[in-house]
Design an enzyme around this catalytic site. Structure first.
Site, PDB file in Angstrom:
ATOM      1  CG  HIS A  49      61.964  55.286  50.878  1.00 20.12           C
ATOM      2  ND1 HIS A  49      63.089  54.744  51.194  1.00 20.12           N
ATOM      3  CD2 HIS A  49      62.142  55.714  49.779  1.00 20.12           C
ATOM      4  CE1 HIS A  49      63.961  54.489  50.196  1.00 20.12           C
ATOM      5  NE2 HIS A  49      63.311  55.268  49.185  1.00 20.12           N
TER       6      HIS A  49
HETATM    7  P1  TYD Z   1      68.120  54.168  53.499  1.00 18.23           P
HETATM    8  O1  TYD Z   1      67.088  55.632  53.158  1.00 18.23           O
HETATM    9  O2  TYD Z   1      67.817  53.888  54.866  1.00 18.23           O
HETATM   10  O3  TYD Z   1      68.270  53.353  52.630  1.00 18.23           O
HETATM   11  P2  TYD Z   1      66.916  52.573  51.981  1.00 18.23           P
HETATM   12  O4  TYD Z   1      65.630  53.060  52.460  1.00 18.23           O
HETATM   13  O5  TYD Z   1      66.924  52.810  50.385  1.00 18.23           O
HETATM   14  O6  TYD Z   1      67.163  50.991  52.212  1.00 18.23           O
HETATM   15  O7  TYD Z   1      69.627  55.033  53.449  1.00 18.23           O
HETATM   16  C1  TYD Z   1      70.870  54.461  54.302  1.00 18.23           C
HETATM   17  C2  TYD Z   1      71.585  55.841  54.825  1.00 18.23           C
HETATM   18  O8  TYD Z   1      72.180  56.356  53.661  1.00 18.23           O
HETATM   19  C3  TYD Z   1      70.738  56.789  55.505  1.00 18.23           C
HETATM   20  O9  TYD Z   1      71.441  57.259  56.762  1.00 18.23           O
HETATM   21  C4  TYD Z   1      70.961  57.923  54.463  1.00 18.23           C
HETATM   22  C5  TYD Z   1      72.104  57.733  53.709  1.00 18.23           C
HETATM   23  N1  TYD Z   1      71.806  58.178  52.315  1.00 18.23           N
HETATM   24  C6  TYD Z   1      72.782  59.214  51.890  1.00 18.23           C
HETATM   25  O10 TYD Z   1      73.370  59.731  52.743  1.00 18.23           O
HETATM   26  N2  TYD Z   1      72.544  59.558  50.534  1.00 18.23           N
HETATM   27  C7  TYD Z   1      71.893  58.847  49.752  1.00 18.23           C
HETATM   28  O11 TYD Z   1      71.796  59.330  48.590  1.00 18.23           O
HETATM   29  C8  TYD Z   1      70.956  57.882  50.235  1.00 18.23           C
HETATM   30  C9  TYD Z   1      70.115  57.187  49.389  1.00 18.23           C
HETATM   31  C10 TYD Z   1      71.163  57.271  51.341  1.00 18.23           C
END
Ligand code: TYD
Length: 138
Positions: A49
């Site tokens: 992303h």
């Molecule tokens: P995700 O966006 O899938 O992580 P990445 O793309 O960085 O690997 O995030 C995993 C989960 O955590 C998703 O359900 C959203 C949640 N999340 C939060 O609640 N707060 C945050 O600050 C972040 C970064 C993620």
């Protein structure tokens, strides 16, 4: 594409090492949120992303992982393996994280609260967004 690394000063003595992170000092923005990834499974790739506004600093206080950054035109790959090195990730940068060692902790300091509206999770949409931003600048 330029890699921006902040070299954190480590206050070491016979007891070990200590690093301090301060907003608007060695971190180039106001820190509104801190999160970290740990226990990341082998072969897992995360991220995929970009953010429209969010600025971040990534570092591994423990273990190591690889970060691939993509501006839409160029990519760079950085191995975060030293707790003294923070990688600045600006807005409009597609990122992917992988090759986590089993003990790796990937810490992220972020300039704002979690906001799903700030995410671009589709790569083609990201390319269009970057192009639109460039057209606005002209
Ligand atoms: P995700 O966006 O899938 O992580 P990445 O793309 O960085 O690997 O995030 C995993 C989960 O955590 C998703 O359900 C959203 C949640 N999340 C939060 O609640 N707060 C945050 O600050 C972040 C970064 C993620």
């Amino acid at each position: 594409m330029e890699i921006q690394i902040i070299n954190f000063q480590s206050h070491g003595d016979e007891r070990g090492e200590l690093i301090a992170l301060e907003e608007n000092k060695n971190i180039p923005f106001e820190v509104k949120r801190v999160y970290f990834m740990y226990n990341t499974k082998k072969e897992v790739h995360r991220g995929f992303h970009a953010h429209k506004k969010l600025q971040q600093v990534l570092f591994c206080p423990c273990g190591s992982c690889t970060i691939k950054l993509d501006s839409g035109k160029e990519t760079v790959t950085v191995r975060l393996s030293n707790p003294t090195e923070g990688l600045v990730v600006e807005a409009n940068t597609w990122r992917e994280m992988y090759d986590f060692t089993p003990e790796a902790v990937l810490m992220v300091l972020a300039s704002d609260y979690y906001d799903e509206n700030d995410y671009i999770r589709d790569y083609d949409e990201f390319l269009q967004y970057v192009e639109a931003c460039e057209r606005k600048k002209e």
